[in-house]
Design an enzyme around this catalytic site. Structure first.
Site, PDB file in Angstrom:
ATOM      1  N   HIS A 273       3.484  -3.716   9.048  1.00  0.00           N
ATOM      2  CA  HIS A 273       4.463  -3.283   7.790  1.00  0.00           C
ATOM      3  C   HIS A 273       4.347  -1.737   7.521  1.00  0.00           C
ATOM      4  O   HIS A 273       3.650  -1.227   6.677  1.00  0.00           O
ATOM      5  CB  HIS A 273       3.725  -4.042   6.569  1.00  0.00           C
ATOM      6  CG  HIS A 273       4.282  -3.646   5.328  1.00  0.00           C
ATOM      7  ND1 HIS A 273       5.604  -4.287   5.360  1.00  0.00           N
ATOM      8  CD2 HIS A 273       3.764  -3.566   3.999  1.00  0.00           C
ATOM      9  CE1 HIS A 273       6.149  -4.019   3.886  1.00  0.00           C
ATOM     10  NE2 HIS A 273       5.112  -3.618   3.236  1.00  0.00           N
TER      11      HIS A 273
ATOM     12  N   SER B  12      -2.043  -6.123  -0.810  1.00  0.00           N
ATOM     13  CA  SER B  12      -2.565  -4.522  -0.872  1.00  0.00           C
ATOM     14  C   SER B  12      -2.357  -4.076   0.266  1.00  0.00           C
ATOM     15  O   SER B  12      -2.297  -4.323   1.535  1.00  0.00           O
ATOM     16  CB  SER B  12      -4.142  -4.577  -1.106  1.00  0.00           C
ATOM     17  OG  SER B  12      -4.223  -5.372  -2.338  1.00  0.00           O
TER      18      SER B  12
ATOM     19  N   GLY C 264       1.140  -8.814  -9.281  1.00  0.00           N
ATOM     20  CA  GLY C 264       0.425  -9.810  -9.511  1.00  0.00           C
ATOM     21  C   GLY C 264       0.717 -10.440 -11.096  1.00  0.00           C
ATOM     22  O   GLY C 264       1.017 -11.794 -10.755  1.00  0.00           O
TER      23      GLY C 264
ATOM     24  N   ARG D 297       1.564   4.633   3.500  1.00  0.00           N
ATOM     25  CA  ARG D 297       0.685   3.452   3.258  1.00  0.00           C
ATOM     26  C   ARG D 297      -0.536   3.856   3.830  1.00  0.00           C
ATOM     27  O   ARG D 297      -1.478   3.595   3.220  1.00  0.00           O
ATOM     28  CB  ARG D 297       1.336   2.376   3.860  1.00  0.00           C
ATOM     29  CG  ARG D 297       2.638   1.639   3.302  1.00  0.00           C
ATOM     30  CD  ARG D 297       2.895   0.394   3.916  1.00  0.00           C
ATOM     31  NE  ARG D 297       4.034  -0.146   3.174  1.00  0.00           N
ATOM     32  CZ  ARG D 297       5.409  -0.003   3.665  1.00  0.00           C
ATOM     33  NH1 ARG D 297       5.692   0.521   4.538  1.00  0.00           N
ATOM     34  NH2 ARG D 297       6.217  -0.776   3.126  1.00  0.00           N
TER      35      ARG D 297
END
Length: 311
Positions: A175, A119, A13, A88
């Site tokens: 992803h 995220s 960020g 993840r």
């Protein structure tokens, strides 16, 4: 007035904010994070950097939800970062709850914004954003395929024993380890993959691409990649703010694309001021289409978990 909001001001960020400010991409950047003093310091630092670079962009730290408002683009990186022992998917429920709470607090003040989700687990977080908000499908996209494609190009270049001026390559799908690096999309100075690379090289390139993020996590040990993700996200943000109609690979809701319905997967899209302006169904091989179907199946359990466990 072009305004970008960033929620979650960790490595990714803060680097996005720094990129946007130095490039004079927008008028204001609003930072929101649990660490009030940290983002106050960061906003001062980034604003001073932008002034040094003759940029007009001002960065502000925001603590109250009702002051985080009227954004053109909102970038959400908030969540727990992956560690070497985590996949993840391990992050799923924890980060889905974090994202839902964020959306509950900010969407009402930013109903027309385009939301870029960063995220992880990425595709499941895009699903969460769509499910727990009144946002339209064109307003929500996930930054992942553009990053995975950059890694694909890197490993292609690394495999070559000669200088190359231009590499084209795309990665679609989830992803995750089920991503689909498209060998059919590879062009190296205008030549197809099989004209330049042998089968063994391609196998290594694909394996390295799929493990590209995990390798950085293993080396860092305390976090994950941030320069490459932030750069990809900054480019997407610029395309929205300046209505460039550029093609990017992002995670979006598919509607009968590749014969897949109600799936959240990465594919090529056209991005402009309305967010997802067009979803492009790429011309891929039968083997790649089969892999894409497996990619879609791979995230179904995650989506079912979100449906049953998020309150």
């Amino acid at each position: 007035m072009k305004r970008v909001g960033i929620i979650g001001v960790g490595n990714v960020g803060s680097t996005i904010a720094y990129n946007l400010a130095l490039n004079n991409t927008c008028d204001e950047i609003l930072l929101k994070d649990l660490r009030d003093d940290f983002i106050k310091a960061l906003s001062l630092d980034i604003t001073q950097a932008s002034i040094s670079n003759n940029s007009k962009t001002i960065t502000k730290a925001i603590s109250k939800d009702n002051e985080f408002k009227d954004c053109d683009v909102i970038i959400i990186t908030a969540g727990i970062a992956r560690t070497p022992s985590m996949s993840r998917e391990d992050l799923l429920i924890k980060n889905a709850n974090i994202l839902k709470n964020i959306l509950d607090n900010i969407v009402k003040y930013n109903q027309n914004a385009i939301y870029i989700i960063v995220s992880n687990p990425l595709d499941a977080m895009v699903y969460t954003a769509l499910k727990y908000s009144n946002l339209k499908s064109n307003q929500v996209l996930g930054m992942a395929g553009e990053l995975d494609s950059a890694r694909f190009k890197y490993y292609i270049k690394e495999a070559l024993a000669f200088k190359v001026n231009n590499i084209e390559a795309k990665v679609i799908g989830a992803h995750s380890s089920f991503m689909v690096p498209l060998v059919s999309s590879i062009k190296i100075d205008g030549k197809k993959a099989n004209e330049v690379l042998n089968k063994k090289q391609l196998e290594i390139i694909i394996k390295n691409t799929k493990n590209g993020g995990a390798k950085i996590v293993d080396l860092l040990k305390t976090g994950s990649a941030y320069f490459a993700p932030a750069t990809a996200c900054s480019r997407i943000c610029n395309a929205i703010l300046n209505d460039t109609k550029e093609e990017f690979i992002c995670s979006v809701e598919l509607s009968n694309h590749y014969s897949l319905n109600n799936s959240i997967l990465g594919t090529s899209i056209i991005i402009g001021k309305n967010g997802v302006e067009e979803i492009i169904e790429l011309d891929i091989s039968n083997n790649e289409l089969e892999a894409l179907n497996l990619s879609a199946i791979s995230i179904l359990d995650s989506l079912k978990s979100i449906d049953s466990l998020i309150k």
